[in-house]
Write an enzyme that holds these catalytic residues in place. Structure first.
Site, PDB file in Angstrom:
ATOM      1  N   GLU A 106     121.265  80.418  27.074  1.00  0.00           N
ATOM      2  CA  GLU A 106     120.446  79.315  27.135  1.00  0.00           C
ATOM      3  C   GLU A 106     119.708  78.928  25.614  1.00  0.00           C
ATOM      4  O   GLU A 106     119.642  79.850  25.069  1.00  0.00           O
ATOM      5  CB  GLU A 106     119.363  79.382  28.045  1.00  0.00           C
ATOM      6  CG  GLU A 106     119.330  78.776  29.386  1.00  0.00           C
ATOM      7  CD  GLU A 106     119.434  76.942  29.241  1.00  0.00           C
ATOM      8  OE1 GLU A 106     119.603  76.548  28.307  1.00  0.00           O
ATOM      9  OE2 GLU A 106     119.267  76.522  30.431  1.00  0.00           O
ATOM     10  N   ASP A 110     111.834  76.473  29.086  1.00  0.00           N
ATOM     11  CA  ASP A 110     110.345  75.824  28.701  1.00  0.00           C
ATOM     12  C   ASP A 110     109.385  76.091  30.094  1.00  0.00           C
ATOM     13  O   ASP A 110     108.726  76.897  30.186  1.00  0.00           O
ATOM     14  CB  ASP A 110     110.477  74.247  28.693  1.00  0.00           C
ATOM     15  CG  ASP A 110     109.423  73.323  28.213  1.00  0.00           C
ATOM     16  OD1 ASP A 110     108.451  74.134  27.738  1.00  0.00           O
ATOM     17  OD2 ASP A 110     109.567  72.111  28.623  1.00  0.00           O
ATOM     18  N   LYS A 138     109.119  79.325  25.868  1.00  0.00           N
ATOM     19  CA  LYS A 138     107.949  78.794  25.328  1.00  0.00           C
ATOM     20  C   LYS A 138     107.044  79.476  26.690  1.00  0.00           C
ATOM     21  O   LYS A 138     106.600  78.961  27.679  1.00  0.00           O
ATOM     22  CB  LYS A 138     107.642  77.322  25.501  1.00  0.00           C
ATOM     23  CG  LYS A 138     108.360  76.601  24.453  1.00  0.00           C
ATOM     24  CD  LYS A 138     108.023  75.004  24.729  1.00  0.00           C
ATOM     25  CE  LYS A 138     108.868  74.015  23.851  1.00  0.00           C
ATOM     26  NZ  LYS A 138     108.991  72.859  24.197  1.00  0.00           N
TER      27      LYS A 138
HETATM   28  P1  IMP Z   1     112.858  73.897  31.505  1.00  0.00           P
HETATM   29  O1  IMP Z   1     111.606  73.288  31.556  1.00  0.00           O
HETATM   30  O2  IMP Z   1     113.030  75.232  31.009  1.00  0.00           O
HETATM   31  O3  IMP Z   1     113.772  73.674  32.784  1.00  0.00           O
HETATM   32  O4  IMP Z   1     114.089  73.275  30.571  1.00  0.00           O
HETATM   33  C1  IMP Z   1     114.762  72.302  30.635  1.00  0.00           C
HETATM   34  C2  IMP Z   1     115.323  71.746  29.637  1.00  0.00           C
HETATM   35  O5  IMP Z   1     114.815  70.800  28.896  1.00  0.00           O
HETATM   36  C3  IMP Z   1     115.932  72.793  28.411  1.00  0.00           C
HETATM   37  O6  IMP Z   1     117.181  73.379  28.865  1.00  0.00           O
HETATM   38  C4  IMP Z   1     116.200  71.735  27.314  1.00  0.00           C
HETATM   39  O7  IMP Z   1     117.247  71.142  27.482  1.00  0.00           O
HETATM   40  C5  IMP Z   1     114.900  70.824  27.597  1.00  0.00           C
HETATM   41  N1  IMP Z   1     113.709  71.095  26.740  1.00  0.00           N
HETATM   42  C6  IMP Z   1     112.624  71.883  27.058  1.00  0.00           C
HETATM   43  N2  IMP Z   1     111.806  72.008  25.965  1.00  0.00           N
HETATM   44  C7  IMP Z   1     112.360  71.499  24.869  1.00  0.00           C
HETATM   45  C8  IMP Z   1     112.163  71.284  23.429  1.00  0.00           C
HETATM   46  O8  IMP Z   1     111.023  71.619  23.092  1.00  0.00           O
HETATM   47  N3  IMP Z   1     113.126  70.678  22.819  1.00  0.00           N
HETATM   48  C9  IMP Z   1     114.194  70.342  23.254  1.00  0.00           C
HETATM   49  N4  IMP Z   1     114.517  70.345  24.603  1.00  0.00           N
HETATM   50  C10 IMP Z   1     113.691  71.142  25.432  1.00  0.00           C
HETATM   51 MG    MG Z   2     119.077  73.182  27.702  1.00  0.00          MG
END
Ligand code: IMP
Ligand code: MG
Length: 183
Positions: A106, A110, A138
């Site tokens: 991955e 986030d 994060k």
């Molecule tokens: P999740 O919130 O962990 O489900 O992340 C969802 C998706 O959001 C990730 O796979 C990234 O594609 C995108 N994403 C989350 N945070 C960032 C960031 O800071 N920069 C760019 N893409 C992000």
């Molecule tokens: Mg992604």
């Protein structure tokens, strides 16, 4: 050649350098070394999540000294350009992961909703083991319990781009990692 401007603007948002290409590359090498040690005598399947992890995936695989397989899977997270709303769609795939040692690759974790959904999808394929390798996480934003086996960087909650990560589909080709100013 690497694309590393001192400032980068997308739709009036300013991004500044946060981690250099060198720092990113050395973190990736370290992850590869750990995987090379942990998966000796095994043939892992690297499952790269599109599109963001393509870049990390290629650099990681160039440092893998194992007999291995490579597959891709697409995951889409809904919400605004910067915030996930928790709705994630994983493309059902016909890849055979039965009895395999899967390493999900991955770009960024986030809220954790995407990796959580991916893990649930992959478990249905009856793999032998599943591990997670992410370039960035994060932790302050996690909304679900996530175990990351291999991690490049823990970063603050600010929005970042570069090394495969995008804002509105732009910025993926920046080398290193850039952070949004005044976030
Ligand atoms: P999740 O919130 O962990 O489900 O992340 C969802 C998706 O959001 C990730 O796979 C990234 O594609 C995108 N994403 C989350 N945070 C960032 C960031 O800071 N920069 C760019 N893409 C992000
Ligand atoms: Mg992604």
């Amino acid at each position: 050649m690497s694309f590393a401007p001192r400032k980068y603007q997308i739709n009036h948002l300013n991004f500044k350098p946060y981690l250099s290409e060198r720092e990113v590359d050395s973190a990736i090498k370290k992850i590869a070394e750990d995987i090379n040690k942990d998966y000796k005598e095994r043939t892992p399947v690297f499952l790269i999540t599109l599109k963001g992890a393509m870049f990390f995936g290629v650099k990681l695989l160039q440092n893998i000294e194992l007999d291995c397989k490579v597959e891709v899977i697409a995951a889409k997270s809904y919400g605004s350009n910067m915030h996930s709303c928790g709705k994630v769609e994983v493309q059902e795939s016909s890849i055979n992961l039965k009895e395999q040692d899967v390493i999900i690759v991955e770009d960024i974790i986030d809220t954790g909703y995407t990796i959580d959904k991916l893990l649930k999808t992959i478990q249905k394929h009856d793999p032998r083991t599943v591990a997670v390798a992410s370039l960035v996480a994060k932790p302050e934003k996690f909304c679900v319990d996530i175990n990351i086996n291999y991690l490049g960087f823990s970063v603050p909650p600010n929005f970042i781009i570069g090394s495969g990560m995008d804002y509105d589909e732009r910025g993926r080709n920046l080398s290193g990692i850039y952070i949004l100013e005044n976030d």
